[in-house]
Design an enzyme around this catalytic site. Sequence first.
Site, mmCIF file in Angstrom:
data_model
loop_
_atom_site.group_PDB
_atom_site.id
_atom_site.type_symbol
_atom_site.label_atom_id
_atom_site.label_comp_id
_atom_site.label_asym_id
_atom_site.label_seq_id
_atom_site.Cartn_x
_atom_site.Cartn_y
_atom_site.Cartn_z
ATOM 1 N N HIS A 112 -8.976 3.090 3.622
ATOM 2 C CA HIS A 112 -9.199 3.668 5.070
ATOM 3 C C HIS A 112 -10.633 3.588 5.458
ATOM 4 O O HIS A 112 -11.025 3.503 6.524
ATOM 5 C CB HIS A 112 -8.908 5.295 5.072
ATOM 6 N N ASP A 137 0.883 -1.203 0.163
ATOM 7 C CA ASP A 137 0.002 0.032 0.055
ATOM 8 C C ASP A 137 0.794 1.298 0.098
ATOM 9 O O ASP A 137 2.083 1.314 0.185
ATOM 10 C CB ASP A 137 -0.985 -0.091 1.330
ATOM 11 N N SER A 138 0.085 2.340 -0.307
ATOM 12 C CA SER A 138 0.897 3.734 -0.123
ATOM 13 C C SER A 138 1.295 4.034 1.403
ATOM 14 O O SER A 138 2.055 4.892 1.464
ATOM 15 C CB SER A 138 -0.140 4.780 -0.919
ATOM 16 N N GLU A 193 -7.520 8.506 9.858
ATOM 17 C CA GLU A 193 -6.135 8.322 10.643
ATOM 18 C C GLU A 193 -6.336 9.029 11.789
ATOM 19 O O GLU A 193 -5.188 8.769 12.907
ATOM 20 C CB GLU A 193 -5.197 9.029 9.672
ATOM 21 N N CYS A 243 -3.825 -1.175 -1.877
ATOM 22 C CA CYS A 243 -3.928 0.346 -2.123
ATOM 23 C C CYS A 243 -4.852 0.588 -3.325
ATOM 24 O O CYS A 243 -4.651 -0.101 -4.646
ATOM 25 C CB CYS A 243 -2.649 1.050 -2.363
ATOM 26 N N CYS A 267 -11.589 2.392 -0.777
ATOM 27 C CA CYS A 267 -10.351 2.797 -0.292
ATOM 28 C C CYS A 267 -9.827 2.223 1.105
ATOM 29 O O CYS A 267 -10.705 1.680 1.788
ATOM 30 C CB CYS A 267 -10.529 4.554 0.091
HETATM 31 N N1 DGL Z 1 -4.154 3.867 -0.079
HETATM 32 C C1 DGL Z 1 -5.009 4.626 -0.728
HETATM 33 C C2 DGL Z 1 -6.086 4.080 -1.290
HETATM 34 O O1 DGL Z 1 -6.592 3.092 -0.926
HETATM 35 C C3 DGL Z 1 -5.179 6.010 -0.034
HETATM 36 C C4 DGL Z 1 -4.272 7.006 0.535
HETATM 37 C C5 DGL Z 1 -3.361 7.623 -0.427
HETATM 38 O O2 DGL Z 1 -3.921 8.402 -1.123
HETATM 39 O O3 DGL Z 1 -2.305 7.014 -1.001
HETATM 40 O O4 DGL Z 1 -6.781 4.615 -2.476
#
Ligand code: DGL
Length: 274
Positions: free
Chosen positions: A195, A18-19, A161, A81, A193
């Site tokens: 989150h 993931d990012s 977060e 991600c 997403c």
């Molecule tokens: N992990 C990203 C997603 O699921 C969200 C955070 C980002 O923008 O890097 O889209």
Amino acid sequence: LKEVIMQADQTSPIGVFDSGVGGLTVARAIMDRLPGESILYFGDTARVPYGVKSVETIARYATQIAEFLIERRVKLLVVACNTMAAVAFQTIRDLSPVPVLEVIEAGARGALARTRNHRIGVIATSATVASGAYVRAIKGLGNGCTEIVSQACPLFVPLAEEGWTDHEVTRLTAREYLGPVLAQDVDTLVLGCTHYPLLKPLLREVAGPGVELVDSAEAVSERAELLLRDLKLANPGLEPPRHVFHVTDVPMRFQEVGERFLGRPLGNVQLVKW
Ligand code: DGL
């Protein structure tokens, strides 16, 4: 990289990336469903967020991370991600000698399996919505007569977060974002997403009982279970699993936020200096 696949076996870990910390919701869903599997997690915490970056940059970063995990002999790659999955999935699949799963196809399948009125809402980051990836995936897998209503919800990432998962500000924000989607009479809502699974109880309350929520994290863990079984790569669980978390930065409150996302203590965290 081809030799790697020969070396990956049932006891090899699943690579999840993931990012940042968000993908820990996917790692958590995999740990819950497949408790015998080891996970090698990569979170690019130094370069997050990806959601606002160009396709070229996201693809370059995704390539770097996928190669890092493949070199460590993962048996399966899971792109946790949504943003990477939306714009760089093909790039990752082209380079990977091991199977690659990603959240968007899994979420699209989950939504199609649940909808009864063929009206599906998708909430995601701005970049994911702009890519049209969920719409393509749902249309491609469905019978074509599904209506899809997409809504970018960029404020949900910082709210999750911050830990405001049951907070009046988040509830108001959710009402604002979901209002136009719910007005379209959707019966299914994809949480597109990393989150958003943390906001599930609040989103369920705002969306009401007539709307089913599809959690991409759960959907991808279901796909991983089936795929590993089909490929005879499921870990027989003779030894306890070993999880390692690679991150490119250890930001402030990393431990606290990470453990909230993972739902359990973060054990072995390793800093990757790129
Ligand atoms: N992990 C990203 C997603 O699921 C969200 C955070 C980002 O923008 O890097 O889209």
